[in-house]
Enzyme design. Structure first.
Site, mmCIF file in Angstrom:
data_model
loop_
_atom_site.group_PDB
_atom_site.id
_atom_site.type_symbol
_atom_site.label_atom_id
_atom_site.label_comp_id
_atom_site.label_asym_id
_atom_site.label_seq_id
_atom_site.Cartn_x
_atom_site.Cartn_y
_atom_site.Cartn_z
ATOM 1 N N CYS A 1 39.557 -47.103 -8.685
ATOM 2 C CA CYS A 1 40.952 -46.874 -9.064
ATOM 3 C C CYS A 1 41.052 -45.570 -9.853
ATOM 4 O O CYS A 1 40.248 -45.329 -10.757
ATOM 5 C CB CYS A 1 41.428 -48.040 -9.925
ATOM 6 S SG CYS A 1 43.138 -47.905 -10.442
ATOM 7 N N HIS B 1 45.650 -54.027 -3.824
ATOM 8 C CA HIS B 1 45.299 -53.280 -5.040
ATOM 9 C C HIS B 1 46.520 -52.534 -5.584
ATOM 10 O O HIS B 1 46.828 -52.604 -6.779
ATOM 11 C CB HIS B 1 44.169 -52.294 -4.705
ATOM 12 C CG HIS B 1 43.742 -51.421 -5.846
ATOM 13 N ND1 HIS B 1 42.485 -51.495 -6.413
ATOM 14 C CD2 HIS B 1 44.408 -50.437 -6.527
ATOM 15 C CE1 HIS B 1 42.413 -50.624 -7.403
ATOM 16 N NE2 HIS B 1 43.556 -49.963 -7.489
ATOM 17 N N GLU B 2 47.243 -51.835 -4.696
ATOM 18 C CA GLU B 2 48.397 -51.042 -5.155
ATOM 19 C C GLU B 2 49.569 -51.938 -5.556
ATOM 20 O O GLU B 2 50.279 -51.640 -6.523
ATOM 21 C CB GLU B 2 48.833 -50.047 -4.076
ATOM 22 C CG GLU B 2 47.773 -49.032 -3.650
ATOM 23 C CD GLU B 2 47.097 -48.287 -4.795
ATOM 24 O OE1 GLU B 2 47.700 -48.147 -5.871
ATOM 25 O OE2 GLU B 2 45.945 -47.853 -4.606
ATOM 26 N N HIS C 1 49.232 -53.044 -9.014
ATOM 27 C CA HIS C 1 49.705 -52.035 -9.981
ATOM 28 C C HIS C 1 51.209 -52.199 -10.226
ATOM 29 O O HIS C 1 51.668 -52.104 -11.368
ATOM 30 C CB HIS C 1 49.465 -50.624 -9.451
ATOM 31 C CG HIS C 1 48.085 -50.086 -9.695
ATOM 32 N ND1 HIS C 1 47.567 -49.938 -10.948
ATOM 33 C CD2 HIS C 1 47.126 -49.657 -8.834
ATOM 34 C CE1 HIS C 1 46.337 -49.434 -10.852
ATOM 35 N NE2 HIS C 1 46.043 -49.255 -9.580
HETATM 36 CO CO CO Z 1 44.384 -48.425 -8.670
#
Ligand code: CO
Length: 168
Positions: A90, A132-133, A136
């Site tokens: 990341c 993953h995004e 966020h």
């Molecule tokens: Co990331």
């Protein structure tokens, strides 16, 4: 922004106007991601709390082509199945790579920059990158998904690194 900046915990809001500001944000995310040698970036990582992310995978020839760029606005995971363990990194936690468990296959509803709605199925790398995004956008970072022991180890090493950087 890098961990442990508390702004990374912000829950991002949906985009409501698909205007030139959104297009400029998407272009900026793309440039920043490439500049930092990343394959994905969420808007909150550059301090913008909007449900916007970009992913640009590397193809079989090891090239990161703009034609493979995926721009995702207001994503919702509507179906998920299977399990995959993938080594993730990341841009907000530089130089840290850890095996993380995710869904292997997901169906995602989202909008593109022209406010056209899409529903697509993604597998393997693209499914991992999207999860993953999207994490966020919900205020989460991949290290939160580590086991208790691995998380402790990470925090110890990260603190040491920050101290070393501060001493320079
Ligand atoms: Co990331």
């Amino acid at each position: 922004m890098t961990y442990p900046n508390p702004k990374l915990r912000t829950i991002s809001q949906d985009v409501t106007s698909f205007d030139e500001n959104l297009h400029a944000l998407l272009d900026d995310l793309y440039e920043t991601m490439l500049h930092k040698n990343g394959v994905g970036l969420a808007a909150i990582q550059v301090g913008v709390a909007l449900n916007v992310l970009v992913i640009n995978p590397v193809n079989e020839d090891g090239e990161q082509k703009k034609e493979d760029l995926l721009e995702v606005i207001n994503p919702q995971i509507v179906e998920s199945e299977g399990v995959i363990i993938f080594q993730e990194g990341c841009l907000s936690v530089p130089s840290v790579y850890e095996d993380i468990e995710r869904f292997k296959k997901i169906k995602v509803k989202f909008f593109d920059r022209f406010s056209v709605e899409h529903t697509e199925v993604y597998e393997d790398f693209m499914a991992v990158a999207l999860q993953h995004e999207i994490d966020h956008l919900r205020g989460h970072i991949f290290i939160e998904r580590l086991s208790y022991l691995k998380r402790k180890k990470f925090e110890k090493e990260w603190k040491k690194q920050l101290k070393e950087k501060a001493a320079v």
